[in-house]
Each structure stands twice: as C-alpha cells, then as structure tokens.
Design a protein around this motif. Structure first.
Motif, PDB file in Angstrom:
ATOM      1  N   GLU A 423       0.804  -1.219   0.000  1.00  0.00           N
ATOM      2  CA  GLU A 423       0.000   0.000   0.000  1.00  0.00           C
ATOM      3  C   GLU A 423       0.841   1.275   0.000  1.00  0.00           C
ATOM      4  OE1 GLU A 423      -2.773  -0.128   3.203  1.00  0.00           O
ATOM      5  OE2 GLU A 423      -3.546  -2.127   2.688  1.00  0.00           O
ATOM      6  N   LEU A 424       2.160   1.142  -0.016  1.00  0.00           N
ATOM      7  CA  LEU A 424       3.037   2.308   0.134  1.00  0.00           C
ATOM      8  C   LEU A 424       2.778   3.415  -0.885  1.00  0.00           C
ATOM      9  CD1 LEU A 424       6.661   1.279   1.161  1.00  0.00           C
ATOM     10  CD2 LEU A 424       5.068   2.793   2.333  1.00  0.00           C
ATOM     11  N   PRO A 425       2.701   3.110  -2.192  1.00  0.00           N
ATOM     12  CA  PRO A 425       2.487   4.216  -3.144  1.00  0.00           C
ATOM     13  C   PRO A 425       1.254   5.046  -2.823  1.00  0.00           C
ATOM     14  CG  PRO A 425       3.140   2.224  -4.317  1.00  0.00           C
ATOM     15  CD  PRO A 425       2.882   1.816  -2.894  1.00  0.00           C
ATOM     16  N   ASP A 426       0.131   4.391  -2.496  1.00  0.00           N
ATOM     17  CA  ASP A 426      -1.100   5.123  -2.192  1.00  0.00           C
ATOM     18  C   ASP A 426      -0.984   5.894  -0.880  1.00  0.00           C
ATOM     19  OD1 ASP A 426      -2.314   4.196  -4.491  1.00  0.00           O
ATOM     20  OD2 ASP A 426      -3.255   2.482  -3.492  1.00  0.00           O
ATOM     21  N   VAL A 427      -0.362   5.265   0.125  1.00  0.00           N
ATOM     22  CA  VAL A 427      -0.211   5.931   1.421  1.00  0.00           C
ATOM     23  C   VAL A 427       0.678   7.163   1.288  1.00  0.00           C
ATOM     24  CG1 VAL A 427       0.745   5.683   3.751  1.00  0.00           C
ATOM     25  CG2 VAL A 427      -0.635   3.844   2.763  1.00  0.00           C
ATOM     26  N   ILE A 428       1.770   7.047   0.542  1.00  0.00           N
ATOM     27  CA  ILE A 428       2.683   8.176   0.354  1.00  0.00           C
ATOM     28  C   ILE A 428       1.991   9.292  -0.424  1.00  0.00           C
ATOM     29  CG2 ILE A 428       4.769   8.901  -0.877  1.00  0.00           C
ATOM     30  CD1 ILE A 428       6.033   6.259  -0.040  1.00  0.00           C
ATOM     31  N   ALA A 429       1.243   8.932  -1.467  1.00  0.00           N
ATOM     32  CA  ALA A 429       0.520   9.947  -2.234  1.00  0.00           C
ATOM     33  C   ALA A 429      -0.480  10.687  -1.347  1.00  0.00           C
ATOM     34  CB  ALA A 429      -0.193   9.295  -3.413  1.00  0.00           C
ATOM     35  N   ASP A 430      -1.211   9.954  -0.484  1.00  0.00           N
ATOM     36  CA  ASP A 430      -2.171  10.591   0.417  1.00  0.00           C
ATOM     37  C   ASP A 430      -1.472  11.542   1.383  1.00  0.00           C
ATOM     38  OD1 ASP A 430      -4.220   9.201  -0.774  1.00  0.00           O
ATOM     39  OD2 ASP A 430      -4.334   7.644   0.776  1.00  0.00           O
ATOM     40  N   HIS A 431      -0.324  11.106   1.917  1.00  0.00           N
ATOM     41  CA  HIS A 431       0.417  11.946   2.866  1.00  0.00           C
ATOM     42  C   HIS A 431       0.900  13.225   2.193  1.00  0.00           C
ATOM     43  CE1 HIS A 431       3.227  13.161   5.994  1.00  0.00           C
ATOM     44  NE2 HIS A 431       4.155  13.248   5.055  1.00  0.00           N
ATOM     45  N   LEU A 432       1.444  13.094   0.997  1.00  0.00           N
ATOM     46  CA  LEU A 432       1.960  14.269   0.294  1.00  0.00           C
ATOM     47  C   LEU A 432       0.829  15.200  -0.124  1.00  0.00           C
ATOM     48  CD1 LEU A 432       4.755  12.681  -1.938  1.00  0.00           C
ATOM     49  CD2 LEU A 432       4.982  13.828   0.271  1.00  0.00           C
ATOM     50  N   ARG A 433      -0.315  14.640  -0.489  1.00  0.00           N
ATOM     51  CA  ARG A 433      -1.460  15.468  -0.850  1.00  0.00           C
ATOM     52  C   ARG A 433      -1.912  16.307   0.351  1.00  0.00           C
ATOM     53  NH1 ARG A 433      -4.778  11.705  -1.750  1.00  0.00           N
ATOM     54  NH2 ARG A 433      -4.081  11.270  -3.875  1.00  0.00           N
ATOM     55  N   GLU A 434      -1.973  15.673   1.504  1.00  0.00           N
ATOM     56  CA  GLU A 434      -2.354  16.392   2.715  1.00  0.00           C
ATOM     57  C   GLU A 434      -1.308  17.437   3.080  1.00  0.00           C
ATOM     58  OE1 GLU A 434      -2.981  13.559   5.778  1.00  0.00           O
ATOM     59  OE2 GLU A 434      -4.657  12.557   4.761  1.00  0.00           O
ATOM     60  N   ARG A 435      -0.061  17.109   2.875  1.00  0.00           N
ATOM     61  CA  ARG A 435       1.026  18.050   3.185  1.00  0.00           C
ATOM     62  C   ARG A 435       0.916  19.294   2.296  1.00  0.00           C
ATOM     63  NH1 ARG A 435       6.650  17.067   4.926  1.00  0.00           N
ATOM     64  NH2 ARG A 435       7.923  18.856   4.278  1.00  0.00           N
ATOM     65  N   CYS A 436       0.695  19.067   1.004  1.00  0.00           N
ATOM     66  CA  CYS A 436       0.564  20.191   0.070  1.00  0.00           C
ATOM     67  C   CYS A 436      -0.670  21.025   0.383  1.00  0.00           C
ATOM     68  CB  CYS A 436       0.499  19.678  -1.364  1.00  0.00           C
ATOM     69  SG  CYS A 436       2.031  18.929  -1.965  1.00  0.00           S
ATOM     70  N   SER A 437      -1.774  20.374   0.744  1.00  0.00           N
ATOM     71  CA  SER A 437      -2.996  21.095   1.090  1.00  0.00           C
ATOM     72  C   SER A 437      -2.791  21.966   2.319  1.00  0.00           C
ATOM     73  CB  SER A 437      -4.139  20.093   1.335  1.00  0.00           C
ATOM     74  OG  SER A 437      -5.312  20.755   1.739  1.00  0.00           O
TER      75      SER A 437
END
Length: 445
Positions: A423-437
């Motif tokens: 699940e790493l790619p999806d988890v990392i994408a979610d984390h970075l999306r929240e960080r950018c937001s």
C-alpha cells in the motif's frame, strides 16, 4: 608539525567503514567495492570498467551521493582480480582520505582556483604524515574552486572554498558540514591551505572522530587553536562575512550537474543522472558508445549520483542526451525520480527488510504530482539509512512487519505511522497530498 590543541574529550565512536578496492565490504549480494575517481575517465577505460563489473561482479554499478563508483556482487575470489583489472586501466582513484573537488575541476570556464592541482599537493602531504590509519574511515575533505557546479551541498569534515576577498583570491576554511551548516574558521591565503588542512586533520586524528562529533563534545576552539602559529598569530583570519551554523546564512548558488556546462577549451560537458543511483554495467557500456558517437573524450562522476560526458560539441549534445534518456538515465532536472533516495534494499543488502530500490519507481510515479524543489522521499531498507543519512521530509523504513513512515526525520527516528508494503504508493501519495494542502492553507492565512 605541531599545533596547540586542547585535551580531547571522550567522543563516542561512529560505526561504519568505507569499502575500497583493497577492502571490499560484505553485503547481501556478495562483496561491494567503491572507487572515487580523480578527474576524467577516458571512454575506453570507462567501457572496460563496465566489462570488469560484469566479469567479476553481478553487473550492478552505482554512483553514490558523493560521486563514487560502486561495483556489487564480487566474491572473495573475484575481488582481487577486479582490483587488478581496474589498476591496469590506469583510472586515477582516490587512495586514502577522500578529497573531493568540483565535478568539473580543471575544466570549468567559471572556476577561480585550480582545485585539482591543490588536491594533488594535499594528497601527497596527507600521505607523508601517515594520517590515514589514524582518522575515522569516513573523514572527508572538500576543495571547492568557486565554480557554480560545486560541492556546496556535500557535507565534509574539512572544507576549503575559493572566493574573492577584498580583491584577492582566498580560501575560506570551515569544518563539520555542508556549506550552509559548517562552522566557519575564516579565510586563509592559498599558500597556507595545505598546512591549515593538515593541522585540522591532526585534530581529527588525535581524537579518531568526525568533526561534528568533536564540535558537539568540545566546541570549535580546538580547531581554531590548531591553526594558531607562534610566528604568525593564526593561519586563518576571521572577517565579518564569516558563515557558521549560528548565522543561518543561505548557501550560494549550486548549479545542477544535470544539463550543459561550458568548458575552458570551448567544448561542453553534458550531465545526466542514474535513476536511484544504479544501473546495469551493460547499459553503461551502451551509454559509453553514445558518448563516443557524440565525440566525448571521457566521463566524470558527479555528486547526487550523476555522470558528466566531457568534450562534446554544441551540435552533439542533443543527440547524446536523447540517447541517454532512451537508456533510462535522468536527463531533466525536474525528473521525479530525483526526489526519491533509495538504498540497494533486499535482497542486495543483507540488513534490508524491503526491496527499496525495486519499489522506488512506483513511489516516484505516485509522488510526482506533489513534489516540489525541497521535497525528497527516502526509502530505506532498514534503520541505518545508508542512502540518505540525514533527515528528509518523508522517510520510509523497512521493518520485519509493516513499513514505518517518518516525517521530517531520519531512518532511525520514530515513525508517525505504519503501512503495508503493497500500500506504500497510495499511502505516500495521500500523505503528500495532505502536506501540500496544509501548506497551501498556511500561505493563505
């Protein structure tokens, strides 16, 4: 040579050794050797090095963050034969304390100091003092010629940088870090450079420790004291422009090695990178063929896992870059793969719990929409963090269970969350999306 120093404090030893031709390092896929080339490697010699990597190793070649060449998969029987093959090629390699110069030292049209010539004199002086065996194996020196393609972001125990000071060329001396964080010791005349560095190395040798560890235990006075001379006061002269950790001054421009760079003789250097720092020797051989077709006379290594083809014409640069891109090399500074640092991982490394390098391409694709200049992701097979020893905005660490996620920290720090490998790619994408937001909301407050 004698120099006044204060009584050494107790400094905790650092772990780790640096694998060389004469001292291969055992890893999960056999023995690993590291070569730090000096200057340009001729095309034929570079191609022969790739052949040797296939013949005596498993064909995996890496370029490290400092610009060293690593060859993997050697055995106790083949490692000595590989060393003999490299010796026969006449590749000038670092022997002893690593002394790093600008990637284009001696060739760059913008440099103001001959770092290569100075480094050669310094190597002889260090060898004559027999300091190598007394120094921590990871001690290194940076000699910066003042050119834009520089080593400002490469940490070292001792740093010298050429600069103009009151109309004169001087060398700025610092210890313990990269250009932004190292402690400034002042400026010295070029003729005093070898003696000044030798005195600082004696401080390191007496304690058998790294500069940062000494500074943490004793402060910087022991280094300043070592520069004191009975007849001249001090080799280094402090000035109001001095930089140190306390000033927080921003680093000067550090031009990306990837791209085109004008050389003194009117030709060009063309920089490119190895995706995640590794490739197959056979792919590098094809790259060398492309360099030959473009008229390059050789290749140089560069920091941040890069290579430079030397001596191209203005007309041959575009075809060469196209060939490099078709072989999978990084030819654009905005390539998302440059934001991901990955160690060799399992099964190449016996300490790793995850195949860090194998999953790195998927991570880079997932993270691409959210990457910015300062955002990096460190994929580490274990808590040692070899690919990126310092802190990163996001670090992923393999464990015997799930992967640990660490924000703004190093591989040995405590994770804020865990995720299954799949699940790493999806988890990392979610984390970075929240960080950018979150960053966007803060900008609008």
């Amino acid at each position: 040579m004698s120099a006044p120093v204060r009584s050494p404090s107790v400094i905790p030893p650092r772990r780790g050794v640096c694998p060389g031709l004469s001292r291969p390092l055992p890893t999960g896929d056999g023995l690993l050797v590291r070569i730090l080339p000096i200057g340009t490697i001729a095309r034929d010699a570079f191609a022969a090095l790739c052949v040797a990597a296939r013949t005596y190793g498993n064909g995996i070649v890496e370029i490290t963050a400092r610009g060293s060449v690593q060859v993997r998969g050697l055995s106790a029987d083949s490692a000595p034969r590989f060393a003999d093959a490299v010796a026969a090629l006449g590749i000038a390699g670092e022997d002893g304390v690593p002394i790093l110069c600008n990637p284009l030292a001696g060739l760059d049209a913008a440099e103001i100091f001959d770092a290569s010539a100075f480094a050669a004199v310094l190597r002889r002086a260090v060898a004559q003092q027999s300091l190598g065996g007394r120094l921590d194996p990871k001690v290194s020196i940076v000699i910066d010629s003042g050119a834009p393609v520089n080593l400002a972001r490469v940490a070292a125990d001792v740093r010298l940088r050429a600069q103009l000071h009151d109309g004169q060329m001087v060398l700025r001396l610092a210890v313990g870090g990269d250009e932004a964080t190292a402690i400034d010791l002042g400026v010295i005349a070029p003729g005093d450079g070898v003696e000044a560095v030798s005195r600082l190395l004696l401080v390191l040798a007496e304690r058998g420790a790294r500069a940062l560890d000494i500074i943490a235990a004793e402060g910087v006075d022991c280094f300043a004291d070592a520069l004191a001379c009975a007849d001249r006061g001090s080799l280094a002269q402090r000035d109001h422009g001095a930089r140190s950790i306390e000033t927080g001054a921003a680093p000067r421009q550090c031009r990306d090695p990837i791209g085109l760079h004008a050389l003194c003789d009117g030709s060009w250097a063309c920089g490119f990178g190895l995706a995640f720092g590794h490739t197959e020797a056979s792919t590098l051989e094809k790259l060398t063929d492309a360099a030959a077709a473009a008229g390059a006379r050789g290749l140089r290594t560069a920091p941040n896992r890069g290579l430079l083809a030397i001596g191209l014409t203005s007309k041959s640069t575009a075809p060469f870059l196209a060939a490099a891109a078709s072989l999978g090399f990084v030819t654009r500074s905005d390539d998302p793969r440059r934001h991901v640092f990955a160690c060799a991982g399992a099964p190449l490394c016996a300490s790793a719990f995850i195949a860090a390098r194998a999953i790195a391409p998927d991570i880079a694709v997932a993270a691409a929409p959210y990457l910015s200049d300062g955002l990096t992701i460190h994929l580490s097979g274990c808590a040692k963090g070899c690919a990126h020893p310092g802190a990163a905005p996001l670090t992923v660490v393999g464990t015997s269970g799930d992967c640990g996620l660490i924000a703004n920290g190093a591989a040995h720090d405590a994770p804020f969350a865990a995720a299954p490998l799949r699940e790493l790619p999806d988890v990392i994408a979610d984390h970075l999306r929240e960080r950018c937001s979150l960053a966007e909301k803060i900008r609008h407050v």
